[in-house]
Motif scaffolding. Structure first.
Motif, PDB file in Angstrom:
ATOM      1  N   SER A   2      90.098  62.159 -16.468  1.00  0.00           N
ATOM      2  CA  SER A   2      90.291  63.287 -17.441  1.00  0.00           C
ATOM      3  C   SER A   2      90.561  63.067 -19.012  1.00  0.00           C
ATOM      4  N   THR A   3      90.283  63.998 -19.734  1.00  0.00           N
ATOM      5  CA  THR A   3      90.421  63.813 -21.396  1.00  0.00           C
ATOM      6  C   THR A   3      91.916  64.088 -21.735  1.00  0.00           C
ATOM      7  N   LEU A   4      92.784  64.182 -20.768  1.00  0.00           N
ATOM      8  CA  LEU A   4      94.111  64.701 -21.112  1.00  0.00           C
ATOM      9  C   LEU A   4      94.871  63.293 -21.188  1.00  0.00           C
ATOM     10  N   GLY A 100     103.822  69.237 -17.162  1.00  0.00           N
ATOM     11  CA  GLY A 100     105.171  68.866 -16.534  1.00  0.00           C
ATOM     12  C   GLY A 100     105.183  67.587 -15.522  1.00  0.00           C
ATOM     13  N   LEU A 101     104.160  68.099 -14.700  1.00  0.00           N
ATOM     14  CA  LEU A 101     104.022  67.039 -13.666  1.00  0.00           C
ATOM     15  C   LEU A 101     103.087  65.599 -14.009  1.00  0.00           C
ATOM     16  N   GLY A 102     102.558  65.702 -15.356  1.00  0.00           N
ATOM     17  CA  GLY A 102     101.620  64.693 -15.790  1.00  0.00           C
ATOM     18  C   GLY A 102     100.305  64.692 -14.949  1.00  0.00           C
ATOM     19  N   VAL A 103      99.805  65.788 -14.811  1.00  0.00           N
ATOM     20  CA  VAL A 103      98.665  66.011 -13.871  1.00  0.00           C
ATOM     21  C   VAL A 103      97.487  66.115 -14.750  1.00  0.00           C
ATOM     22  N   GLY A 104      96.430  65.290 -14.562  1.00  0.00           N
ATOM     23  CA  GLY A 104      95.039  65.424 -15.349  1.00  0.00           C
ATOM     24  C   GLY A 104      93.858  65.545 -14.282  1.00  0.00           C
ATOM     25  N   THR A 120      88.351  78.819 -11.743  1.00  0.00           N
ATOM     26  CA  THR A 120      89.456  77.749 -11.810  1.00  0.00           C
ATOM     27  C   THR A 120      88.588  76.641 -12.301  1.00  0.00           C
ATOM     28  N   LEU A 121      87.813  76.151 -11.389  1.00  0.00           N
ATOM     29  CA  LEU A 121      86.865  74.876 -11.513  1.00  0.00           C
ATOM     30  C   LEU A 121      86.537  74.694 -12.893  1.00  0.00           C
ATOM     31  N   HIS A 122      85.695  75.845 -13.347  1.00  0.00           N
ATOM     32  CA  HIS A 122      85.196  75.712 -14.802  1.00  0.00           C
ATOM     33  C   HIS A 122      86.241  75.746 -15.863  1.00  0.00           C
ATOM     34  N   GLY A 123      87.197  76.623 -15.540  1.00  0.00           N
ATOM     35  CA  GLY A 123      88.447  76.426 -16.672  1.00  0.00           C
ATOM     36  C   GLY A 123      88.972  75.169 -16.571  1.00  0.00           C
ATOM     37  N   ALA A 124      88.909  74.334 -15.606  1.00  0.00           N
ATOM     38  CA  ALA A 124      89.749  73.199 -15.596  1.00  0.00           C
ATOM     39  C   ALA A 124      88.997  72.274 -16.296  1.00  0.00           C
ATOM     40  N   VAL A 125      87.893  72.056 -16.063  1.00  0.00           N
ATOM     41  CA  VAL A 125      86.945  71.125 -16.773  1.00  0.00           C
ATOM     42  C   VAL A 125      86.835  71.503 -18.111  1.00  0.00           C
ATOM     43  N   VAL A 126      86.870  72.736 -18.572  1.00  0.00           N
ATOM     44  CA  VAL A 126      86.950  72.934 -20.092  1.00  0.00           C
ATOM     45  C   VAL A 126      87.968  72.462 -20.637  1.00  0.00           C
ATOM     46  N   ARG A 127      89.202  72.600 -19.976  1.00  0.00           N
ATOM     47  CA  ARG A 127      90.541  72.084 -20.318  1.00  0.00           C
ATOM     48  C   ARG A 127      90.774  70.726 -20.300  1.00  0.00           C
ATOM     49  N   HIS A 165      78.539  68.290 -10.811  1.00  0.00           N
ATOM     50  CA  HIS A 165      78.994  68.506 -12.191  1.00  0.00           C
ATOM     51  C   HIS A 165      79.773  67.534 -12.962  1.00  0.00           C
ATOM     52  N   GLY A 166      79.834  67.770 -14.114  1.00  0.00           N
ATOM     53  CA  GLY A 166      80.660  66.789 -14.710  1.00  0.00           C
ATOM     54  C   GLY A 166      80.609  67.082 -16.555  1.00  0.00           C
ATOM     55  N   ALA A 167      81.230  66.313 -17.117  1.00  0.00           N
ATOM     56  CA  ALA A 167      81.362  66.599 -18.610  1.00  0.00           C
ATOM     57  C   ALA A 167      81.851  65.616 -19.253  1.00  0.00           C
ATOM     58  N   PRO A 168      81.744  65.256 -20.545  1.00  0.00           N
ATOM     59  CA  PRO A 168      82.001  63.995 -21.197  1.00  0.00           C
ATOM     60  C   PRO A 168      83.498  63.643 -21.032  1.00  0.00           C
ATOM     61  N   GLY A 169      83.823  62.655 -20.377  1.00  0.00           N
ATOM     62  CA  GLY A 169      85.246  62.149 -20.120  1.00  0.00           C
ATOM     63  C   GLY A 169      85.808  62.698 -18.892  1.00  0.00           C
ATOM     64  N   ARG A 170      85.308  63.583 -18.113  1.00  0.00           N
ATOM     65  CA  ARG A 170      85.752  64.357 -17.017  1.00  0.00           C
ATOM     66  C   ARG A 170      84.870  64.226 -15.760  1.00  0.00           C
ATOM     67  N   THR A 171      85.519  64.153 -14.670  1.00  0.00           N
ATOM     68  CA  THR A 171      84.766  64.239 -13.514  1.00  0.00           C
ATOM     69  C   THR A 171      84.923  65.341 -12.514  1.00  0.00           C
ATOM     70  N   ALA A 172      83.823  65.538 -11.756  1.00  0.00           N
ATOM     71  CA  ALA A 172      83.810  66.696 -10.557  1.00  0.00           C
ATOM     72  C   ALA A 172      83.484  66.151  -9.618  1.00  0.00           C
ATOM     73  N   GLY A 173      83.356  66.900  -8.525  1.00  0.00           N
ATOM     74  CA  GLY A 173      82.469  66.463  -7.492  1.00  0.00           C
ATOM     75  C   GLY A 173      83.223  67.125  -6.085  1.00  0.00           C
TER      76      GLY A 173
END
Length: 184
Positions: A2-4, A100-104, A120-127, A165-173
């Motif tokens: 993740s990019t977080l 707060g949980l350190g989740v990326g 939610t999937l798309h919202g997560a990747v965008v964030r 699906h994917g985005a720079p620095g992020r994975t999906a699947g």
């Protein structure tokens, strides 16, 4: 990854598996059983489970329609996020909970495939999150009367496009409930 920054952990999202949401969904019982499998694996691995409930329309907080289905057992120490929009991040404290949980990285399950799951999937990747969809642990109801494809095709199509699906620095699947592992 993740990019977080400083967010190395994973969490499972159980989205809208409520009495009024899943009562007429495709393969409801099998999907709920698969969600139970995912939740059990997460708990055994110490991975947080976050329960998300839609509190809009007939799903008034505290009502039977709003309650999580009886086959699932949210625990008091597991976060619960109330929402009114398709994207579970919109106007909720989900981001605060996950930070707060350190989740990326998210593992996504629930309903409805063509609404809250996709949003939610798309919202997560965008964030900036990685987002893994459990391919046999999400469902939707029959919308063919309104021109939608049959539920099995909606689910198959979502699995197909999310698999790549994917985005720079992020994975999906996608992964099945049986194949899901939190090790490594």
């Amino acid at each position: 990854m993740s990019t977080l920054e400083n967010r190395p952990n994973k969490a499972v999202l159980v989205i809208d598996v409520q009495n009024a949401v899943v009562h007429e969904t495709h393969e409801r019982d099998a999907v709920v059983a698969n969600i139970n499998t995912v939740v059990g694996k997460a708990r055994a691995a110490g991975v947080p489970v976050v329960w998300i409930q839609d509190a809009g329309g007939e799903r008034v907080a505290g009502s039977e329609a709003w309650k999580i289905v009886p086959e699932l057992d949210p625990r008091e120490d597991e976060p619960n996020v109330q929402k009114q929009w398709g994207d579970s991040f919109e106007e909720t404290d989900l981001e605060t909970v996950l930070a707060g949980l350190g989740v990326g990285a998210l593992v996504v399950t629930g309903a409805q495939t063509d609404a809250c799951i996709r949003s939610t999937l798309h919202g997560a990747v965008v964030r900036g999150y990685d987002a893994l969809l459990v391919s046999d642990a999400h469902t939707t109801e029959d919308g063919t009367a309104w021109g939608a494809p049959s539920p099995d095709l909606v689910i198959a199509h979502t699995n197909l496009y999310w698999e790549d699906h994917g985005a720079p620095g992020r994975t999906a699947g996608t992964v099945t409930a049986a194949e899901l592992s939190f090790e490594g």
